[in-house]
Scaffold this motif. Sequence first.
Motif, PDB file in Angstrom:
ATOM      1  N   VAL A 207       0.856  -1.189   0.000  1.00  0.00           N
ATOM      2  CA  VAL A 207       0.000   0.000   0.000  1.00  0.00           C
ATOM      3  C   VAL A 207       0.891   1.237   0.000  1.00  0.00           C
ATOM      4  O   VAL A 207       1.893   1.306   0.713  1.00  0.00           O
ATOM      5  CB  VAL A 207      -0.964   0.017   1.212  1.00  0.00           C
ATOM      6  N   HIS A 208       0.536   2.219  -0.853  1.00  0.00           N
ATOM      7  CA  HIS A 208       1.258   3.481  -0.958  1.00  0.00           C
ATOM      8  C   HIS A 208       0.351   4.625  -0.514  1.00  0.00           C
ATOM      9  O   HIS A 208      -0.848   4.626  -0.816  1.00  0.00           O
ATOM     10  CB  HIS A 208       1.675   3.748  -2.407  1.00  0.00           C
ATOM     11  N   PHE A 209       0.954   5.617   0.136  1.00  0.00           N
ATOM     12  CA  PHE A 209       0.219   6.822   0.516  1.00  0.00           C
ATOM     13  C   PHE A 209       0.792   8.062  -0.175  1.00  0.00           C
ATOM     14  O   PHE A 209       0.380   9.182   0.134  1.00  0.00           O
ATOM     15  CB  PHE A 209       0.251   7.009   2.033  1.00  0.00           C
ATOM     16  N   THR A 210       1.721   7.873  -1.074  1.00  0.00           N
ATOM     17  CA  THR A 210       2.332   8.975  -1.809  1.00  0.00           C
ATOM     18  C   THR A 210       2.436   8.610  -3.280  1.00  0.00           C
ATOM     19  O   THR A 210       2.308   7.441  -3.658  1.00  0.00           O
ATOM     20  CB  THR A 210       3.746   9.281  -1.272  1.00  0.00           C
ATOM     21  N   SER A 211       2.695   9.612  -4.127  1.00  0.00           N
ATOM     22  CA  SER A 211       2.997   9.423  -5.559  1.00  0.00           C
ATOM     23  C   SER A 211       1.942   8.605  -6.281  1.00  0.00           C
ATOM     24  O   SER A 211       2.228   7.531  -6.841  1.00  0.00           O
ATOM     25  CB  SER A 211       4.372   8.757  -5.718  1.00  0.00           C
ATOM     26  N   TYR A 212       0.713   9.106  -6.303  1.00  0.00           N
ATOM     27  CA  TYR A 212      -0.380   8.412  -6.996  1.00  0.00           C
ATOM     28  C   TYR A 212      -0.049   8.294  -8.480  1.00  0.00           C
ATOM     29  O   TYR A 212       0.239   9.290  -9.142  1.00  0.00           O
ATOM     30  CB  TYR A 212      -1.679   9.178  -6.804  1.00  0.00           C
ATOM     31  N   PRO A 213      -0.072   7.073  -9.045  1.00  0.00           N
ATOM     32  CA  PRO A 213       0.339   6.868 -10.441  1.00  0.00           C
ATOM     33  C   PRO A 213      -0.642   7.507 -11.438  1.00  0.00           C
ATOM     34  O   PRO A 213      -1.860   7.437 -11.260  1.00  0.00           O
ATOM     35  CB  PRO A 213       0.322   5.337 -10.592  1.00  0.00           C
ATOM     36  N   GLN A 214      -0.104   8.093 -12.475  1.00  0.00           N
ATOM     37  CA  GLN A 214      -0.936   8.676 -13.518  1.00  0.00           C
ATOM     38  C   GLN A 214      -1.650   7.605 -14.325  1.00  0.00           C
ATOM     39  O   GLN A 214      -2.648   7.893 -14.983  1.00  0.00           O
ATOM     40  CB  GLN A 214      -0.089   9.547 -14.443  1.00  0.00           C
ATOM     41  N   SER A 215      -1.143   6.376 -14.275  1.00  0.00           N
ATOM     42  CA  SER A 215      -1.755   5.284 -15.041  1.00  0.00           C
ATOM     43  C   SER A 215      -3.084   4.828 -14.447  1.00  0.00           C
ATOM     44  O   SER A 215      -3.872   4.171 -15.137  1.00  0.00           O
ATOM     45  CB  SER A 215      -0.796   4.089 -15.108  1.00  0.00           C
TER      46      SER A 215
END
Length: 354
Positions: A163-171
Amino acid sequence: CHHHRSIPITLSLAPSSLSSPIMPPPLHRMVSRQTYLHIALEEEVRRFHEYAPVVSFRSIKQSVNEDSYNQDNEKRKEDIDDVGGANNTDDNTSNSADNEIKSSNENQNYNSSYPMCWFEDEETGTALRWQFFTGILYDLFKLRKKHSSSFSRCSVLPWKIRVHFTSYPQSLLSLHNEVQLGIFQFYLNSLKEALYVQHNSNKVVKNMTKQSHLQIWDGIKRCQWEVYKEVSNGFNTSVSGEGIVLQSIPVRVVVDSRPIFARPCNQYHDDDDDKSVVTIGEMLRKWLPELFPDSTRSNDDENDKRKDSEVTKCVWCVQGIQVPLDTPIGNLWIGLCHPDHFLYIVIVTNTACE
C-alpha cells in the motif's frame, strides 16, 4: 457458491511511504474475490497510515483529483448513455444514497476520512486498478505468473501487495477524495449499465430505490452475500416475477493491462431456428480472432477439443477457472457473474509474460 471464495493476502507498507524509523510488520487477511481492495483492507490501510508521512499527495492533489474524478465520472455516464441510457434514472435516488454512504462513513469508529492510497503487486511493481474486483486483479497476476516461461512450481499464494500513501500513479483512474463514496458510485454505474444490457430496457434501473442501493452495497462491503442476493435476485426477474431475464449477456473482457472493453452477447444464435446456445469460445473467436483463431468450422466434439489445444497465444479464466471453450456463455453468466452483474473474462497473452 463462488461468492464465498477468498484470497489470502499479505499487505505491507511501501518503503517510500514510511515516515517512521520502524517498518511495521506485514498484515495478513482473507479477502473476498467479489469485493474491492480499498473496501476489504480498510482496517489494514488505517493501521499503516499511522506510519506514513503527515503530508501526503491527498492534500497536495486534492483539487486535481476532484476535477479529474468529475471528468472521469462524466465520461462513464456518456459511455453508459451510448449503451442505451442505463443511467437515465432518478438522480435524487442516487444522490440520496450517496449522502447515506457519506453519513455511514462519518459514523464509523474512525474519526478521520479514509486515507487516499493505492496498491501495487509486490513482485511486479504493477499498480492495481482500484475499480476492479479483487478476484479480477488476482487472476491477472496469477495467469501472468503461471504463463511465464520463468514460472516454477512456487506458490502464488498468499498474494503479496503493498500500500502506498504517496505518488499516486498517472496510469490509474483518479479516485474521489471520499474514497468509499467514489467506489460506490463507480459500482452503481457499472451495475446500471449491466442491468440495461441484461433487460434491454432501463425499467429495472428506474425502479431501483435508495434502500436497494444501500442494501446491496452493504452486502458487498460486509461480504454478507445473502443480503446481497436478496436484492440482486430481484433485478434478474421479469415484471411478472417469472424466471431470469437475460435478453443479452453483459460481458467485460480484460486483456493484459489494456483498457477493459464491454459488449453485450447473445445467449442464442440469431440465425438458428433451433436456438442453439452461444459458447464462450464462439464469442471470443468473434471478438478476439487474433488470440482465438477459428481453425475449423466443424462443430464436432473432437474438433472443439482441438480448438482448445490450439489456443496457445493466451490463457484465460472466469472467476479463476479456465473454463472449456465449448461452455455456453449464458450458463457462465448465471453461475459466475460478478456483483455488478457483468461476466468478466480475464485473458493474459504470451507477449505480456515475456
